[in-house]
Design a protein around this motif. Structure first.
Motif, PDB file in Angstrom:
ATOM      1  N   ALA B 305      39.597  46.464  38.244  1.00 33.90           N
ATOM      2  CA  ALA B 305      40.657  45.977  37.353  1.00 33.90           C
ATOM      3  C   ALA B 305      41.538  44.988  38.109  1.00 33.90           C
ATOM      4  N   VAL B 306      41.809  43.874  37.476  1.00 35.56           N
ATOM      5  CA  VAL B 306      42.722  42.875  38.041  1.00 35.56           C
ATOM      6  C   VAL B 306      43.909  42.765  37.106  1.00 35.56           C
ATOM      7  N   GLY B 307      45.086  42.992  37.609  1.00 30.65           N
ATOM      8  CA  GLY B 307      46.261  43.023  36.745  1.00 30.65           C
ATOM      9  C   GLY B 307      46.251  44.313  35.943  1.00 30.65           C
ATOM     10  N   GLU B 343      40.491  42.315  33.192  1.00 36.50           N
ATOM     11  CA  GLU B 343      41.500  41.404  33.719  1.00 36.50           C
ATOM     12  C   GLU B 343      42.601  41.289  32.681  1.00 36.50           C
TER      13      GLU B 343
END
Lengths: 212, 406
Positions: B305-307, B343
């Motif tokens: 997971a990004v952000g 994201e």
């Protein structure tokens, strides 16, 4: 030519497992269970690639890279291999000089492939590392902005595909570029990761006592 | 209620407070104080008493009060000099009790005010017992040191204020003794006291130092053992429990699933994140969904997971759709690991769910097989998002979920 590999990990059982998986595919130069042993083995066997555990009781991967750099011989390529998925651990060892990071649940074949790629001078990013990099470069770049502090659109696309689980060949196909160009983008990202003075990266590295 | 009005006041807000309480003009009250001061300094004493005894009212917002630093010292000096000038004038005019009474009184009032104010001020909130690395992680090392520096500065200011106060009061005593001629007799007594104090100090100083040091050590030790107890409690509830279950199980898939779930929980805990499914955040909800699918189908599901963001209704739909996609990937991906990438940046959330199974021809799916179209595509569209399924025989399947939001 098959690259020779040194396996550095403080868990004997894990070393044995990796060795068993890699033996049919690569040439194993030896094993080491601590920082001191690793530096000794690197000096004695001068392996092409060192598989490096991030965490070890006497200093971990960062310490091995730092002490190896002080040796006279030309240093081997380092590939970090770890169960740790804390961003600061991973970024610290990359910034110390490792050319890639893979997690320990990788298959033997993929690991051998990663070792070969690192040996050829390329960078190896696992989906998780790609995620960390995207996270670190997500905020606005610091002022004054350096070319090193931001990712290009293409680099971002490549990283997103890595994070989504695509292999380099598949990424090349999907983005309609050559696999070599994908490699070039990843290597460029690695360079930025190692040299950028972005706050997130320096902070992560600093939390692991890596003075940069 | 009688309260000093520090916002309207010139000095301590005594006059302003009285004026407000009794509904008269503040200038009248001030004039009364000045006249009373002219009558042998009674007004000064009364004002000082008022300052000491009348509690301060709430300071209104938006007004910056000078508290510490050079400006405060300058104001204090100026006030002091003015007061001395006024007193000297009275002395010349003959409105005077005696040197032996007024000067010590002024000094005692000033010193006493400093000490009393110090001890009646709000005690600083004791720093909460938090392990230092948590503080650093949550607030950043810079903030933590800034806070402790600010605290140190405040403590130093308090100590120096108390010190000045004590010096003034002692000076008042000396002046009084000197003026009444009692100093000569007092000197012998004083010398005796000083000698005793020095002797006692030499004897007890090491002991006091050791006591302070051992108290600090004990506190550090207590924090450490508290932490250890917390870690132990957590490991008991989680890892040891799972290990016990693993020992009793002889189904390898179940063991693997148990180990994976435990690994997720432990990782979340080590990283200081909420356990999967808790905390109402997108990333941990996806982690939880991944863990469930993994347990049901025995296929590893990896989430990157990004952000991150809070879960609202639309994002809960995204998680539900992603979960459906993971289930499909686990079912039809021929046991290949499932990669989930999420994201969430700015106004857009994207989730990709990918397997490396045999794939299928998206054009050849009969319309009656509504699983994908209803639970994934339909769900996303109902919440203002969209979903796309990319697949071809031999190259795996990827489901892309996109939600634009404000």
């Amino acid at each position: 030519m098959t690259p020779t590999v040194l396996i550095v990990d403080d868990h004997q059982l894990f070393r044995a497992g990796v060795r068993a998986e890699l033996e049919p595919l690569l040439e194993i130069a030896g094993e080491a269970g601590s920082v001191a042993e690793a530096v000794e083995a690197i000096e004695a066997h001068s392996p092409d690639v060192v598989l490096l555990d991030v965490h070890m009781p006497d200093g971990g991967g960062v310490e091995v890279i730092r002490r190896t750099a002080a040796l006279d011989a030309s240093p081997p390529c380092f590939l970090a291999l770890s169960v740790s998925d804390a961003a600061e651990d991973v970024i610290a060892v990359i910034r110390a000089g490792a050319r890639g990071y893979v997690t320990k649940n990788i298959s033997g074949e993929e690991l051998a492939d990663a070792v070969r790629r690192v040996h050829d001078g390329d960078a190896v990013f696992s989906p998780r590392l790609a995620g960390f990099v995207l996270d670190a470069f997500a905020g606005p770049a610091p002022q004054p902005e350096s070319e090193l502090d931001a990712l290009t659109t293409r680099e971002r696309e490549v990283l997103q595909h890595i994070a989504r689980g695509y292999m380099y060949k598949e990424i090349a196909l999907r983005l309609d570029i050559s696999p070599k160009t994908v490699e070039a983008h990843v290597s460029s990202v690695l360079r930025k990761l190692q040299l950028s003075s972005r706050h997130e990266l320096t902070r992560w590295a600093a939390e692991r006592g890596l003075d940069l | 209620m009688l309260r000093r009005d520090r916002d309207q006041g010139w000095l301590g807000g005594v006059a302003a407070g009285i004026a407000r309480r009794f509904g008269v003009d503040v200038s009248l009250v001030r004039l009364a104080f000045v006249v009373a001061a002219a009558a042998g300094g009674v007004g000064v004493a009364a004002y000082a008493l008022g300052w000491l005894l009348i509690p301060a009212g709430d300071s209104g917002p938006g007004r910056v009060r000078i508290r510490t630093g050079r400006a405060a010292v300058e104001v204090a000096l100026g006030t002091g000099l003015l007061l001395v000038a006024v007193l000297l004038t009275f002395r010349e005019l003959g409105l005077w009790l005696s040197d032996a009474a007024v000067w010590p009184l002024v000094l005692v009032a000033a010193g006493g005010a400093l000490i009393w104010r110090q001890s009646t001020e709000e005690p600083a909130a004791p720093p909460t017992l938090r392990p230092p690395d948590r503080v650093a992680r949550e607030e950043g090392p810079a903030t933590a040191t800034a806070i402790s520096r600010e605290e140190g500065r405040r403590a130093a200011a308090a100590i120096s204020r108390t010190g000045v106060g004590i010096a003034l009061v002692v000076a008042a005593g000396l002046v009084f003794l000197q003026a009444t001629g009692a100093l000569g007799a007092a000197r012998d007594v004083l010398l005796g006291i000083v000698a005793v104090v020095v002797v006692l100090g030499v004897i007890f100083a090491p002991w006091v130092v050791r006591l302070v040091r051992s108290l600090t050590q004990e506190r550090a030790e207590r924090i450490r053992s508290q932490e250890r107890a917390e870690v132990a409690a957590h490991l008991h509830d989680s890892v040891l429990q799972t290990l016990a279950m693993v020992q009793r199980s002889d189904d390898p898939t179940e063991v693997a699933a148990l180990a994976r779930r435990q690994e997720r929980e432990l990782r979340a805990w080590l990283a200081g994140r909420p356990a999967p499914g808790q905390g109402g955040r997108l990333a941990s909800a996806l982690e939880a969904a991944a863990a469930e699918v993994e347990e049901q189908h025995g296929v590893p599901v990896e989430v990157v997971a990004v952000g991150d963001r809070d879960l609202d209704q639309a994002h809960e739909a995204v998680v539900a759709a992603a979960r459906e996609a993971m289930t499909n990937a686990a079912k039809f991906g021929a046991g290949s690991p499932v990669d989930v990438y999420a994201e969430s940046n700015g106004g857009r959330t994207q989730v990709f769910v990918r397997d490396r199974g045999p794939g299928f021809d998206t054009a050849a799916v009969p319309p009656d097989r509504r699983g994908v179209s209803e639970s994934i595509v339909g769900r996303m569209e109902r919440h203002g998002g969209r979903a796309r399924v990319t697949s071809a025989p031999g190259s795996g399947t990827e489901v892309e979920l996109v939600l634009d939001h404000s």
